[in-house]
Design a protein around this motif. Sequence first.
Motif, short mmCIF file in Angstrom:
data_model
loop_
_atom_site.label_atom_id
_atom_site.label_comp_id
_atom_site.label_asym_id
_atom_site.label_seq_id
_atom_site.Cartn_x
_atom_site.Cartn_y
_atom_site.Cartn_z
N HIS A 220 0.84 -1.21 0.00
CA HIS A 220 0.00 0.00 0.00
C HIS A 220 0.86 1.24 0.00
O HIS A 220 0.84 2.02 0.97
CB HIS A 220 -0.91 0.04 1.23
CG HIS A 220 -1.53 -1.28 1.57
ND1 HIS A 220 -0.90 -2.24 2.31
CD2 HIS A 220 -2.74 -1.79 1.26
CE1 HIS A 220 -1.69 -3.28 2.46
NE2 HIS A 220 -2.82 -3.04 1.83
N PRO A 221 1.63 1.47 -1.06
CA PRO A 221 2.58 2.58 -1.03
C PRO A 221 1.92 3.95 -0.91
O PRO A 221 2.57 4.91 -0.53
CB PRO A 221 3.34 2.46 -2.35
CG PRO A 221 2.52 1.55 -3.20
CD PRO A 221 1.71 0.69 -2.30
N ASN A 222 0.65 4.04 -1.20
CA ASN A 222 0.00 5.36 -1.16
C ASN A 222 -0.88 5.57 0.06
O ASN A 222 -1.43 6.65 0.24
CB ASN A 222 -0.84 5.58 -2.41
CG ASN A 222 0.04 5.85 -3.61
OD1 ASN A 222 0.97 6.63 -3.52
ND2 ASN A 222 -0.25 5.18 -4.71
N GLU A 223 -1.02 4.52 0.88
CA GLU A 223 -1.95 4.63 2.01
C GLU A 223 -1.18 4.61 3.30
O GLU A 223 -0.27 3.80 3.47
CB GLU A 223 -2.86 3.40 2.05
CG GLU A 223 -4.00 3.37 1.09
CD GLU A 223 -4.66 2.01 1.17
OE1 GLU A 223 -5.20 1.68 2.25
OE2 GLU A 223 -4.59 1.26 0.18
N PRO A 224 -1.54 5.47 4.26
CA PRO A 224 -0.95 5.34 5.58
C PRO A 224 -1.42 4.04 6.23
O PRO A 224 -2.53 3.56 5.94
CB PRO A 224 -1.47 6.55 6.34
CG PRO A 224 -2.66 7.02 5.59
CD PRO A 224 -2.50 6.58 4.17
N MET A 225 -0.56 3.47 7.07
CA MET A 225 -0.92 2.20 7.70
C MET A 225 -2.01 2.42 8.75
O MET A 225 -1.98 3.42 9.47
CB MET A 225 0.30 1.57 8.36
CG MET A 225 0.07 0.15 8.83
SD MET A 225 1.56 -0.62 9.45
CE MET A 225 1.73 0.18 11.01
N PRO A 226 -2.98 1.51 8.83
CA PRO A 226 -3.97 1.63 9.91
C PRO A 226 -3.29 1.45 11.26
O PRO A 226 -2.14 1.02 11.30
CB PRO A 226 -4.96 0.49 9.62
CG PRO A 226 -4.23 -0.46 8.74
CD PRO A 226 -3.21 0.34 7.98
N PRO A 227 -3.96 1.76 12.34
CA PRO A 227 -3.33 1.60 13.66
C PRO A 227 -2.76 0.19 13.83
O PRO A 227 -3.33 -0.77 13.34
CB PRO A 227 -4.47 1.83 14.64
CG PRO A 227 -5.50 2.58 13.88
CD PRO A 227 -5.33 2.25 12.44
N LEU A 228 -1.65 0.11 14.54
CA LEU A 228 -1.01 -1.18 14.75
C LEU A 228 -1.93 -2.17 15.44
O LEU A 228 -1.76 -3.39 15.31
CB LEU A 228 0.24 -0.99 15.62
CG LEU A 228 1.58 -0.93 14.92
CD1 LEU A 228 2.68 -0.92 15.96
CD2 LEU A 228 1.76 -2.14 14.00
N THR A 229 -2.91 -1.64 16.17
CA THR A 229 -3.81 -2.54 16.90
C THR A 229 -4.58 -3.43 15.92
O THR A 229 -5.12 -4.46 16.31
CB THR A 229 -4.81 -1.72 17.74
OG1 THR A 229 -5.28 -0.61 16.96
CG2 THR A 229 -4.13 -1.16 18.98
N ASN A 230 -4.62 -3.05 14.64
CA ASN A 230 -5.22 -3.91 13.63
C ASN A 230 -4.48 -5.24 13.49
O ASN A 230 -5.04 -6.23 13.03
CB ASN A 230 -5.19 -3.23 12.25
CG ASN A 230 -6.35 -2.30 12.06
OD1 ASN A 230 -6.86 -1.77 13.05
ND2 ASN A 230 -6.78 -2.12 10.83
N PHE A 231 -3.20 -5.23 13.84
CA PHE A 231 -2.38 -6.43 13.67
C PHE A 231 -2.17 -7.18 14.98
O PHE A 231 -1.57 -8.24 15.00
CB PHE A 231 -1.03 -6.05 13.06
CG PHE A 231 -1.17 -5.33 11.75
CD1 PHE A 231 -1.41 -6.06 10.58
CD2 PHE A 231 -1.10 -3.95 11.69
CE1 PHE A 231 -1.56 -5.40 9.37
CE2 PHE A 231 -1.24 -3.29 10.48
CZ PHE A 231 -1.48 -4.01 9.31
N ILE A 232 -2.63 -6.59 16.08
CA ILE A 232 -2.47 -7.26 17.38
C ILE A 232 -3.83 -7.33 18.06
O ILE A 232 -4.39 -6.29 18.44
CB ILE A 232 -1.49 -6.49 18.29
CG1 ILE A 232 -0.16 -6.27 17.57
CG2 ILE A 232 -1.27 -7.25 19.58
CD1 ILE A 232 0.83 -5.43 18.37
N PRO A 233 -4.39 -8.53 18.18
CA PRO A 233 -5.72 -8.66 18.77
C PRO A 233 -5.75 -8.14 20.21
O PRO A 233 -4.74 -8.20 20.91
CB PRO A 233 -5.99 -10.17 18.75
CG PRO A 233 -4.87 -10.81 18.02
CD PRO A 233 -3.77 -9.81 17.84
#
Length: 340
Positions: A220-233
């Motif tokens: 996703h080179p054009n999108e900021p990453m969603p919050p890290l909490t998306n990757f940690i339950p």
Amino acid sequence: MPVATSSRQRASRRQNSEEIEDARNTQVKKDDDVSDDGQPVRTKVKKEKKGKKKAVAEEDDDDVVAPDVEDDDDDDRINVANFPDQPLAKADLHKLKGISQDWEAMATQIGQQTSIYKDVAIAMAESGEMDTNSSKDLQMLDRDMREFLDVCTEMTLHAKAIDALHQRIASGEEVTDPQALYEEGLQQGMEAYAGKTTRQKYVKDKRYNDFQTSIWDVHHPNEPMPPLTNFIPQEDGDDSDDDDDLEMGGATQNYNCPLSLTVLVNPVTSRICGHSFSKDSIVEYFRHQNRPIKCPAAGCTKSFRLADCEPDPELAKKVKAHQRRLVLNRDDSDAEEIVD
Ligand SMILES: [Zn+2]
């Protein structure tokens, strides 16, 4: 012995020399080095020192012998119980500081190697793995990365336990059992860390952020990453109050300079707040200003000096990779258009 050798050399030079003038000069020099009795000065001093040492040693002997004369209980004299541990003195403080700094330096040094995990993650993502939620391989790498960060934290906890000891002694407390206190302090730190949730452990860690952001940027080179909490339950103990804080994690990734609003060139990062700028822009911003100024990044309330900004080669690498992917994506869509 340099003095002796050189004066001997000078002496022989004098013998060889035909020139009176030269001889006189050397004579003056030689007089400096030699005392009245003809011995080189430094040698003499050394002998005197030796003599002093000997005298001191003899005094010491007297001290030891003296109580022996009155002491009729020989067994008591060697009873270890009569020699309790002495408290650590203030003179030992700098040693403690040194040990603590060694731990910190080690943690920093080793911590820098997390870029290896990041590089592997990027390579995996570029070969098609999506993210740590959906890819088994990235999940394994993610687990290793976290374990690595745990080790770094453990090293920091060693430093903290020693710092606590340092504080006790500095505040005048008598510490006779440093080992026990150190181990206890370390144990407490380790337990507190073990009690944290996964989010609490890693979401605010810049290295972990970098790791996840790097994977995200590949796809996703054009999108900021969603919050890290998306990757940690979420786990028990993650209350929603924390979320505001935690969500600061990934979302801010942006390769534009807040000042020039164009992509970062020679990025530097503020040590105070972590915001990054193109070098030329921030130098211009601080022109004629030595005092701290408010950070120009939107929403940042921190102030810093130009000297707080350090070159950020890691970020420069990311910007480069980001631009490379932008070009690749453009090429891909161009190709699709042609096929259409
Ligand atoms: Zn800032």
